[in-house]
Design a protein around this motif. Structure first.
Motif, mmCIF file in Angstrom:
data_model
loop_
_atom_site.group_PDB
_atom_site.id
_atom_site.type_symbol
_atom_site.label_atom_id
_atom_site.label_comp_id
_atom_site.label_asym_id
_atom_site.label_seq_id
_atom_site.Cartn_x
_atom_site.Cartn_y
_atom_site.Cartn_z
ATOM 1 N N UNK B 69 -25.879 83.135 -35.467
ATOM 2 C CA UNK B 69 -26.896 82.069 -35.485
ATOM 3 C C UNK B 69 -26.716 81.145 -34.288
ATOM 4 N N UNK B 70 -25.465 80.814 -33.962
ATOM 5 C CA UNK B 70 -25.236 79.903 -32.824
ATOM 6 C C UNK B 70 -25.719 80.543 -31.520
ATOM 7 N N UNK B 71 -25.460 81.839 -31.360
ATOM 8 C CA UNK B 71 -25.945 82.526 -30.153
ATOM 9 C C UNK B 71 -27.477 82.572 -30.156
ATOM 10 N N UNK B 72 -28.046 82.763 -31.359
ATOM 11 C CA UNK B 72 -29.519 82.774 -31.474
ATOM 12 C C UNK B 72 -30.106 81.421 -31.087
ATOM 13 N N UNK B 73 -29.479 80.345 -31.558
ATOM 14 C CA UNK B 73 -29.967 78.999 -31.206
ATOM 15 C C UNK B 73 -29.914 78.821 -29.688
ATOM 16 N N UNK B 74 -28.776 79.231 -29.114
ATOM 17 C CA UNK B 74 -28.601 79.099 -27.659
ATOM 18 C C UNK B 74 -29.625 79.916 -26.901
ATOM 19 N N UNK B 75 -29.806 81.169 -27.339
ATOM 20 C CA UNK B 75 -30.715 82.067 -26.606
ATOM 21 C C UNK B 75 -32.159 81.575 -26.703
ATOM 22 N N UNK B 76 -32.594 81.253 -27.935
ATOM 23 C CA UNK B 76 -33.988 80.822 -28.103
ATOM 24 C C UNK B 76 -34.265 79.533 -27.335
ATOM 25 N N UNK B 77 -33.310 78.606 -27.369
ATOM 26 C CA UNK B 77 -33.583 77.329 -26.707
ATOM 27 C C UNK B 77 -33.531 77.452 -25.193
ATOM 28 N N UNK B 78 -32.752 78.422 -24.661
ATOM 29 C CA UNK B 78 -32.682 78.559 -23.200
ATOM 30 C C UNK B 78 -33.709 79.545 -22.663
ATOM 31 N N UNK B 79 -33.936 80.613 -23.418
ATOM 32 C CA UNK B 79 -34.800 81.673 -22.889
ATOM 33 C C UNK B 79 -36.123 81.789 -23.638
ATOM 34 N N UNK B 80 -36.119 81.334 -24.879
ATOM 35 C CA UNK B 80 -37.292 81.597 -25.711
ATOM 36 C C UNK B 80 -38.391 80.566 -25.568
ATOM 37 N N UNK B 81 -38.140 79.568 -24.662
ATOM 38 C CA UNK B 81 -39.144 78.515 -24.437
ATOM 39 C C UNK B 81 -39.518 77.784 -25.730
ATOM 40 N N UNK B 82 -38.546 77.634 -26.601
ATOM 41 C CA UNK B 82 -38.747 76.843 -27.817
ATOM 42 C C UNK B 82 -37.695 75.744 -27.799
ATOM 43 N N UNK B 83 -38.069 74.527 -28.194
ATOM 44 C CA UNK B 83 -37.106 73.436 -28.177
ATOM 45 C C UNK B 83 -35.957 73.725 -29.127
ATOM 46 N N UNK B 84 -34.768 73.278 -28.689
ATOM 47 C CA UNK B 84 -33.546 73.517 -29.457
ATOM 48 C C UNK B 84 -33.684 73.023 -30.902
ATOM 49 N N UNK B 85 -34.222 71.796 -31.081
ATOM 50 C CA UNK B 85 -34.298 71.234 -32.431
ATOM 51 C C UNK B 85 -35.269 72.026 -33.310
ATOM 52 N N UNK B 86 -36.325 72.573 -32.691
ATOM 53 C CA UNK B 86 -37.277 73.395 -33.446
ATOM 54 C C UNK B 86 -36.594 74.677 -33.924
ATOM 55 N N UNK B 87 -35.846 75.314 -32.990
ATOM 56 C CA UNK B 87 -35.141 76.559 -33.333
ATOM 57 C C UNK B 87 -34.174 76.305 -34.477
ATOM 58 N N UNK B 88 -33.421 75.191 -34.386
ATOM 59 C CA UNK B 88 -32.424 74.890 -35.422
ATOM 60 C C UNK B 88 -33.122 74.638 -36.758
ATOM 61 N N UNK B 89 -34.201 73.854 -36.705
ATOM 62 C CA UNK B 89 -34.948 73.550 -37.919
ATOM 63 C C UNK B 89 -35.411 74.814 -38.619
ATOM 64 N N UNK B 90 -35.820 75.806 -37.834
ATOM 65 C CA UNK B 90 -36.296 77.068 -38.420
ATOM 66 C C UNK B 90 -35.121 77.894 -38.942
ATOM 67 N N UNK B 91 -34.100 78.075 -38.065
ATOM 68 C CA UNK B 91 -33.001 78.983 -38.425
ATOM 69 C C UNK B 91 -32.170 78.482 -39.594
#
Lengths: 271, 273
Positions: B69-91
């Motif tokens: 999950x931590x790698x997913x948060x990192x990847x989505x927020x850096x590469x997925x063009x989604x804000x970090x807080x949004x990714x965390x809120x979802x995951x």
């Protein structure tokens, strides 16, 4: 190893071979072309001003030179090498980004910030040695911040922060300085102070400088050459040639007297 | 209290957890990763559910799941063009929902969910303490070895990348270190409260000092002393250890804030002395 290659590069060519050489360079960001067919070179010791309207690709071009953005076509050579192959050679390139957004309470002193410039040559698992500490002190003195070493970086004025970042860019064996709008946001006095400092350091150290700016007055006074881009290459020449040209208005897509307020009639660079 | 084996284990494990969390806490605060810590810790519940459903150790499953999950948060927020807080809120919501579903499907009715959620002073065995010691050693080694790189990246990531530093490796490494540290802290502090251990010590240090050495010193002192005191309070008042530790940390933070040199009255008081 990298240092030897750089020394060889500079001694073998004695300033004749460009330190930066771009030929037909294209680059993309998020699948969108932001640079098209950019071609120019920078000889050793030259102060090159890079201008263009907002969104013209100036910052992207600087990132291409640093190997942070891959060029998709053409060739880029920095000190004779592809930027993506630069390793130890990066010690000879100083970089100041357009903006460093940091918490004003970030717990770092001026000394700590300048020491960051040495991190890439200290190496993992090692602590800064006497040489690193001396280089940092020299660099802080060179930019006129002696006495402020222990001051938190967030307590400095905008102009002093820029000088601290310049000290960070200079505390390696810097040969090339890439400055992305270093005087943006500074008042006139701070801007003058920064430019005087930059010109002095450039002369003392024989630096090659790429200076991104929107301030044509500053470039008219200090640059040896100006490159104007707006996604594609528009002009490359001496300040008097570029700033007085009709093609500059095309690049900016506006009617504007770029010479107004400069030393238009007697360019300082031409004596 | 220390005559009891469970208290000895809780104290040794607690101090080790406090040391490593306080060290990481510095970067959690300066890099503004507090919500990442919260997201990873809540996602651990999903990992516990997977462990129960698959019949493997719930905390081992939580460790692997949280690292992913931590790698997913990192990847989505850096590469997925989604804000970090949004990714965390979802995951973290999805992972918690998965946990609830799997715990139900695994029919793990005898599982003490409250101790997973809020921690228990009775929960640690000596083998748990050994695992905590190994993870604490590895996590501390990562932070110490890459300390100057982490500091540079936290302050100015762009210039750090331009200097040739391994920015992505260090960033993802920090996230994984956070994830495994959170998971080994769960038994003592609980899923809901563990993120406080990753935030409050560093935040208290930031109130007191303006130099990273001072911030680290205060962070470690506050972390270790509050975990120790919190465990004593948990024993004496018979409350969940996580709640006692977090409330002690909160009081320490308020004290650091009240006596912070940032406060105008403290500056006046210093001048008058």
């Amino acid at each position: 190893m990298g240092g030897c290659r750089v020394a060889e590069f500079f001694s073998a060519h004695d300033g004749a071979k460009p330190v930066i050489d771009l030929a037909g360079v294209w680059a993309e960001l998020d699948g969108r072309t932001v640079l098209e067919d950019i071609t120019f070179s920078l000889r050793s010791g030259i102060f090159l001003g890079l201008i263009g309207p907002n969104g013209a690709g100036k910052t992207t071009l600087i990132k291409v030179l640093l190997g942070l953005v891959k060029h998709t076509r053409g060739t880029v050579k920095v000190m004779g090498m592809d930027p993506r192959e630069l390793r130890h050679e990066l010690h000879h390139i100083g970089y100041m980004p357009q903006q460093v957004l940091f918490d004003p309470y970030f717990p770092l002193s001026v000394y700590d910030v300048v020491m960051m410039g040495r991190i890439c040559c200290i190496g993992t698992l090692r602590f800064p040695g006497r040489g690193d500490r001396e280089a940092v002190r020299e660099s802080i003195e060179a930019v006129g911040l002696a006495g402020l070493e222990k001051r938190p970086i967030g307590e400095l004025s905008g102009g002093q922060q820029k000088k601290a970042f310049l000290a960070r860019a200079l505390c390696l064996e810097t040969r090339i300085l890439l400055l992305d709008e270093p005087t943006a946001g500074l008042d006139f006095e701070a801007q003058e102070s920064f430019m005087d400092l930059l010109v002095r350091l450039r002369e003392e150290r024989g630096l090659s400088v790429v200076f991104v700016s929107h301030d044509v007055n500053v470039l008219a006074r200090f640059a040896d050459e100006i490159v104007c881009i707006n996604r594609t290459m528009h002009m490359h020449g001496r300040p008097s040639e570029v700033l007085g040209s009709e093609r500059l208005k095309e690049a900016y897509r506006c009617e504007f007297d770029f010479l107004a307020g400069t030393h238009g009639e007697s360019w300082p660079k031409e004596g | 209290m220390l005559a009891y084996g469970f208290a000895q284990r809780a104290l040794v494990g607690g101090v080790l957890i406090a040391l490593v969390c306080s060290l990481i806490s510095f970067f959690v605060v300066v890099r503004r990763l507090a919500f990442v810590g919260m997201g990873i810790s809540h996602a651990a519940f999903g990992g516990v559910g997977i462990g129960l459903a698959a019949g493997i150790d719930p905390l081992l499953a939580a460790g692997l799941f949280c690292a992913a999950v931590s790698l997913g948060i990192g990847w989505f927020s850096r590469r997925g063009r989604v804000h970090e807080d949004t990714v965390i809120g979802i995951l973290f919501a999805a992972a918690m929902a998965l946990g609830v579903l799997l715990v139900r499907l695994a029919k793990a009715y005898n599982l003490d969910l409250m101790s997973y959620l809020f921690g228990s002073i009775l929960a640690l065995s000596w083998s748990d303490v050994s695992v905590i010691a190994v993870v604490a050693a590895l996590a501390s080694a990562f932070v110490i070895l890459f300390f100057k790189e982490l500091l540079f990246i936290s302050f100015d990531e762009e210039t750090a990348a331009a200097s040739g530093l391994p920015v992505s490796f260090v960033y993802y490494g920090l996230l994984v270190v956070m994830a495994v540290t959170i998971v080994v802290s769960i038994k003592l502090v609980g899923i809901v409260l563990v993120s406080a251990l990753l935030v409050i010590p560093g935040a208290a240090g930031m109130q007191v000092s303006r130099n990273y050495r001072g911030v680290l010193a205060v962070s470690l002192t506050v972390g270790v002393s509050c975990v120790t005191l919190g465990l004593y309070l948990s024993y004496w008042f018979d409350v969940a250890s996580g709640a006692a530790i977090v409330l002690t940390l909160f009081v320490a933070f308020l004290a650091c804030m009240a006596f912070s040199p940032r406060r105008a009255y403290m500056r006046r008081w210093r001048r008058e002395r």
